[in-house]
Motif scaffolding. Sequence first.
Motif, PDB file in Angstrom:
ATOM      1  N   ASP A 108       5.427  -2.605  10.827  1.00 57.14           N
ATOM      2  CA  ASP A 108       6.564  -1.692  10.888  1.00 57.14           C
ATOM      3  C   ASP A 108       6.505  -0.745   9.693  1.00 57.14           C
ATOM      4  O   ASP A 108       6.058  -1.114   8.603  1.00 57.14           O
ATOM      5  CB  ASP A 108       7.891  -2.459  10.830  1.00 57.14           C
ATOM      6  N   LEU A 109       6.993   0.467   9.898  1.00 57.26           N
ATOM      7  CA  LEU A 109       7.072   1.452   8.823  1.00 57.26           C
ATOM      8  C   LEU A 109       8.540   1.669   8.461  1.00 57.26           C
ATOM      9  O   LEU A 109       9.377   1.871   9.346  1.00 57.26           O
ATOM     10  CB  LEU A 109       6.445   2.779   9.258  1.00 57.26           C
ATOM     11  N   LYS A 110       8.818   1.640   7.171  1.00 58.22           N
ATOM     12  CA  LYS A 110      10.168   1.901   6.693  1.00 58.22           C
ATOM     13  C   LYS A 110      10.160   3.163   5.840  1.00 58.22           C
ATOM     14  O   LYS A 110       9.422   3.247   4.854  1.00 58.22           O
ATOM     15  CB  LYS A 110      10.684   0.715   5.882  1.00 58.22           C
ATOM     16  N   ILE A 111      10.947   4.166   6.247  1.00 61.63           N
ATOM     17  CA  ILE A 111      11.128   5.385   5.458  1.00 61.63           C
ATOM     18  C   ILE A 111      12.585   5.425   5.048  1.00 61.63           C
ATOM     19  O   ILE A 111      13.475   5.643   5.885  1.00 61.63           O
ATOM     20  CB  ILE A 111      10.746   6.646   6.258  1.00 61.63           C
ATOM     21  N   ASN A 112      12.842   5.179   3.774  1.00 61.59           N
ATOM     22  CA  ASN A 112      14.203   5.000   3.277  1.00 61.59           C
ATOM     23  C   ASN A 112      14.876   3.883   4.067  1.00 61.59           C
ATOM     24  O   ASN A 112      14.407   2.755   4.040  1.00 61.59           O
ATOM     25  CB  ASN A 112      14.971   6.316   3.338  1.00 61.59           C
ATOM     26  N   ASN A 113      15.924   4.172   4.808  1.00 66.46           N
ATOM     27  CA  ASN A 113      16.598   3.126   5.583  1.00 66.46           C
ATOM     28  C   ASN A 113      16.221   3.137   7.059  1.00 66.46           C
ATOM     29  O   ASN A 113      16.733   2.348   7.845  1.00 66.46           O
ATOM     30  CB  ASN A 113      18.117   3.281   5.450  1.00 66.46           C
ATOM     31  N   ASP A 149       3.521  18.205   0.333  1.00 68.20           N
ATOM     32  CA  ASP A 149       4.138  17.629   1.528  1.00 68.20           C
ATOM     33  C   ASP A 149       3.176  16.683   2.233  1.00 68.20           C
ATOM     34  O   ASP A 149       1.957  16.874   2.215  1.00 68.20           O
ATOM     35  CB  ASP A 149       4.533  18.725   2.526  1.00 68.20           C
ATOM     36  N   LEU A 150       3.746  15.692   2.882  1.00 66.02           N
ATOM     37  CA  LEU A 150       2.999  14.791   3.758  1.00 66.02           C
ATOM     38  C   LEU A 150       3.664  14.760   5.123  1.00 66.02           C
ATOM     39  O   LEU A 150       4.871  14.960   5.243  1.00 66.02           O
ATOM     40  CB  LEU A 150       2.975  13.369   3.178  1.00 66.02           C
ATOM     41  N   ILE A 196       3.752   3.913  -0.241  1.00 59.53           N
ATOM     42  CA  ILE A 196       3.178   5.256  -0.365  1.00 59.53           C
ATOM     43  C   ILE A 196       4.157   6.121  -1.152  1.00 59.53           C
ATOM     44  O   ILE A 196       5.364   6.119  -0.871  1.00 59.53           O
ATOM     45  CB  ILE A 196       2.911   5.889   1.017  1.00 59.53           C
ATOM     46  N   LYS A 197       3.638   6.881  -2.130  1.00 54.79           N
ATOM     47  CA  LYS A 197       4.498   7.698  -2.980  1.00 54.79           C
ATOM     48  C   LYS A 197       3.998   9.137  -3.050  1.00 54.79           C
ATOM     49  O   LYS A 197       2.793   9.372  -3.161  1.00 54.79           O
ATOM     50  CB  LYS A 197       4.537   7.128  -4.403  1.00 54.79           C
ATOM     51  N   ILE A 198       4.939  10.076  -2.990  1.00 51.61           N
ATOM     52  CA  ILE A 198       4.652  11.463  -3.358  1.00 51.61           C
ATOM     53  C   ILE A 198       5.010  11.604  -4.827  1.00 51.61           C
ATOM     54  O   ILE A 198       6.157  11.461  -5.208  1.00 51.61           O
ATOM     55  CB  ILE A 198       5.464  12.462  -2.516  1.00 51.61           C
ATOM     56  N   LYS A 199       3.995  11.875  -5.648  1.00 50.94           N
ATOM     57  CA  LYS A 199       4.221  11.948  -7.092  1.00 50.94           C
ATOM     58  C   LYS A 199       4.393  13.391  -7.532  1.00 50.94           C
ATOM     59  O   LYS A 199       4.055  14.332  -6.813  1.00 50.94           O
ATOM     60  CB  LYS A 199       3.046  11.301  -7.836  1.00 50.94           C
ATOM     61  N   ASP A 200       4.890  13.553  -8.761  1.00 52.15           N
ATOM     62  CA  ASP A 200       5.034  14.912  -9.287  1.00 52.15           C
ATOM     63  C   ASP A 200       3.765  15.386  -9.977  1.00 52.15           C
ATOM     64  O   ASP A 200       3.679  16.525 -10.437  1.00 52.15           O
ATOM     65  CB  ASP A 200       6.217  14.995 -10.247  1.00 52.15           C
ATOM     66  N   ASP A 201       2.745  14.510 -10.079  1.00 49.63           N
ATOM     67  CA  ASP A 201       1.436  14.844 -10.632  1.00 49.63           C
ATOM     68  C   ASP A 201       1.491  15.274 -12.088  1.00 49.63           C
ATOM     69  O   ASP A 201       0.622  15.991 -12.571  1.00 49.63           O
ATOM     70  CB  ASP A 201       0.738  15.925  -9.792  1.00 49.63           C
ATOM     71  N   SER A 202       2.504  14.820 -12.812  1.00 49.41           N
ATOM     72  CA  SER A 202       2.551  15.132 -14.235  1.00 49.41           C
ATOM     73  C   SER A 202       1.470  14.387 -15.011  1.00 49.41           C
ATOM     74  O   SER A 202       1.158  14.742 -16.144  1.00 49.41           O
ATOM     75  CB  SER A 202       3.933  14.763 -14.794  1.00 49.41           C
ATOM     76  N   ASP A 203       0.902  13.322 -14.386  1.00 53.69           N
ATOM     77  CA  ASP A 203      -0.140  12.562 -15.059  1.00 53.69           C
ATOM     78  C   ASP A 203      -1.528  13.148 -14.826  1.00 53.69           C
ATOM     79  O   ASP A 203      -2.505  12.673 -15.387  1.00 53.69           O
ATOM     80  CB  ASP A 203      -0.103  11.105 -14.603  1.00 53.69           C
ATOM     81  N   LEU A 204      -1.624  14.161 -13.976  1.00 52.87           N
ATOM     82  CA  LEU A 204      -2.905  14.816 -13.719  1.00 52.87           C
ATOM     83  C   LEU A 204      -2.759  16.307 -13.932  1.00 52.87           C
ATOM     84  O   LEU A 204      -1.670  16.862 -13.863  1.00 52.87           O
ATOM     85  CB  LEU A 204      -3.380  14.549 -12.281  1.00 52.87           C
ATOM     86  N   LYS A 260       7.981  14.830   8.861  1.00 56.58           N
ATOM     87  CA  LYS A 260       7.711  15.234   7.484  1.00 56.58           C
ATOM     88  C   LYS A 260       8.242  14.175   6.528  1.00 56.58           C
ATOM     89  O   LYS A 260       9.343  13.654   6.708  1.00 56.58           O
ATOM     90  CB  LYS A 260       8.367  16.587   7.187  1.00 56.58           C
ATOM     91  N   ILE A 261       7.441  13.852   5.534  1.00 56.89           N
ATOM     92  CA  ILE A 261       7.848  12.907   4.499  1.00 56.89           C
ATOM     93  C   ILE A 261       8.246  13.706   3.269  1.00 56.89           C
ATOM     94  O   ILE A 261       7.434  14.471   2.722  1.00 56.89           O
ATOM     95  CB  ILE A 261       6.713  11.922   4.181  1.00 56.89           C
ATOM     96  N   GLU A 262       9.477  13.559   2.843  1.00 57.70           N
ATOM     97  CA  GLU A 262       9.987  14.330   1.717  1.00 57.70           C
ATOM     98  C   GLU A 262       9.602  13.680   0.394  1.00 57.70           C
ATOM     99  O   GLU A 262       9.242  12.498   0.337  1.00 57.70           O
ATOM    100  CB  GLU A 262      11.516  14.446   1.823  1.00 57.70           C
ATOM    101  N   LYS A 263       9.711  14.469  -0.667  1.00 55.00           N
ATOM    102  CA  LYS A 263       9.210  14.049  -1.975  1.00 55.00           C
ATOM    103  C   LYS A 263       9.835  12.752  -2.472  1.00 55.00           C
ATOM    104  O   LYS A 263       9.156  11.898  -3.039  1.00 55.00           O
ATOM    105  CB  LYS A 263       9.431  15.167  -2.996  1.00 55.00           C
ATOM    106  N   ASN A 264      11.133  12.557  -2.282  1.00 51.36           N
ATOM    107  CA  ASN A 264      11.811  11.378  -2.827  1.00 51.36           C
ATOM    108  C   ASN A 264      11.948  10.242  -1.819  1.00 51.36           C
ATOM    109  O   ASN A 264      12.634   9.260  -2.089  1.00 51.36           O
ATOM    110  CB  ASN A 264      13.181  11.766  -3.369  1.00 51.36           C
ATOM    111  N   ASP A 265      11.301  10.374  -0.662  1.00 51.56           N
ATOM    112  CA  ASP A 265      11.371   9.303   0.334  1.00 51.56           C
ATOM    113  C   ASP A 265      10.682   8.036  -0.173  1.00 51.56           C
ATOM    114  O   ASP A 265       9.649   8.102  -0.847  1.00 51.56           O
ATOM    115  CB  ASP A 265      10.687   9.739   1.643  1.00 51.56           C
ATOM    116  N   LYS A 266      11.251   6.907   0.170  1.00 52.93           N
ATOM    117  CA  LYS A 266      10.638   5.613  -0.128  1.00 52.93           C
ATOM    118  C   LYS A 266       9.935   5.125   1.138  1.00 52.93           C
ATOM    119  O   LYS A 266      10.574   4.937   2.176  1.00 52.93           O
ATOM    120  CB  LYS A 266      11.698   4.605  -0.573  1.00 52.93           C
ATOM    121  N   ILE A 267       8.625   4.949   1.062  1.00 56.55           N
ATOM    122  CA  ILE A 267       7.820   4.654   2.247  1.00 56.55           C
ATOM    123  C   ILE A 267       7.141   3.306   2.079  1.00 56.55           C
ATOM    124  O   ILE A 267       6.392   3.091   1.112  1.00 56.55           O
ATOM    125  CB  ILE A 267       6.750   5.738   2.471  1.00 56.55           C
TER     126      ILE A 267
END
Length: 377
Positions: A248-253, A287-288, A363-371, A322-329
């Motif tokens: 099963d896939l959970k995106i937020n709730n 975006d994903l 799965i996370k959409i990061k802000d890429d501040s570490d790269l 569409k998977i938004e930046k702050n979504d928890k996946i």
Amino acid sequence: MSRSTTYSIYYKPKSLRIELIQNEDSTFQLSESNSEKSEKDIIINSIPNFLQNKVYIIDSINSGSGRLKKNIYTEIIDPLFSLLDINHEYFKTTSPNSITDFASNFKDENSTIIFLSGDTSINEFVNGLSTKNKINIYPIPCGTGNSLALSLGLTNQLQAVAHLISSTKNSPLYTYEIELPSNSYYLIQNEPKSKINKPLKFIVVFSWAFHASLVADSDTPALRKFGIERFQIAAKKNLESKQEYEGDLKINNEIIKGPFAYFVITSAQKFEPTFEISPKGKILDNDLYLIAFKSGLDIMEIMMQVYDKGNHINNSNVIYKKIEKNDKIELDIRNSKELNQRRFCIDGSIIALPETENHKITIKIKDDSDLNLYIIQ
């Protein structure tokens, strides 16, 4: 009728006209002259800034097929760079760990890495990096999976070379993070290799089910010689058995129940020139998109809709989200004793989860501040 391809470049500082040619037998050649420029020439007034810094060319020699016959580096890039006075270092892979080792020791600032490869080699480099210095990346499509290049509009090697020396722009290269269960490991030709002891980044695709299975099963010496057709061969073989992957896939709730037959999360628009998996995908945006459908459907019928300019997204049985930046996946995997149930594709690399009953992947959409990675566009 000739099927040769030619890109003509006029380098203004030297009044030099250069032709990049791919002959109908797929071999390459370069010719130069001091003739006048023509209307069809790509005019180069100066060398782009990112080719005036430290430049490396990474040649993944086992990517794609027929590389010995059509050597883009020796026949085109090396003589072209000599004519244009572009200094570079050439790095040819010698083992499966070559790119990871190169990346782990890489420290240069404001450098440019040109890849003669597919997506997997670029992924290996990104995951191997230990520096946060600014790096420009550019793909010249030499693999069987060239989705990053396709997403930039680069459909062949000569075009990519011509575009490289005429480009003036770059954009952030976004990466996405996968947290895997402990004791997950890489698979090469379905044999277990090195353990994975940290979260992995991906650029183009994270997949499971039918997509991951055909990528995994096509990775054999016998099939690799067929180039991109190897995926079709592996697909037919997989369709001989039921495509049912429990999870099963959970995106937020929101919970999207399985079992799944097809499961892809991608930033790209296309996996092949005519395979438009995510029509709204834009590699230059952070975006994903999720593309998935349940078991029990006609997989090949939906795949043909993908080839029909991405028409599958209009199929009510296909989940396109569409998977938004702050979504928890989170992806919860069940009943994963069988190897094919716990194989995943990350930018062409195949990883396997350990042989236990249930697993969770994040799965996370990061802000890429570490790269500090950029893509030349």
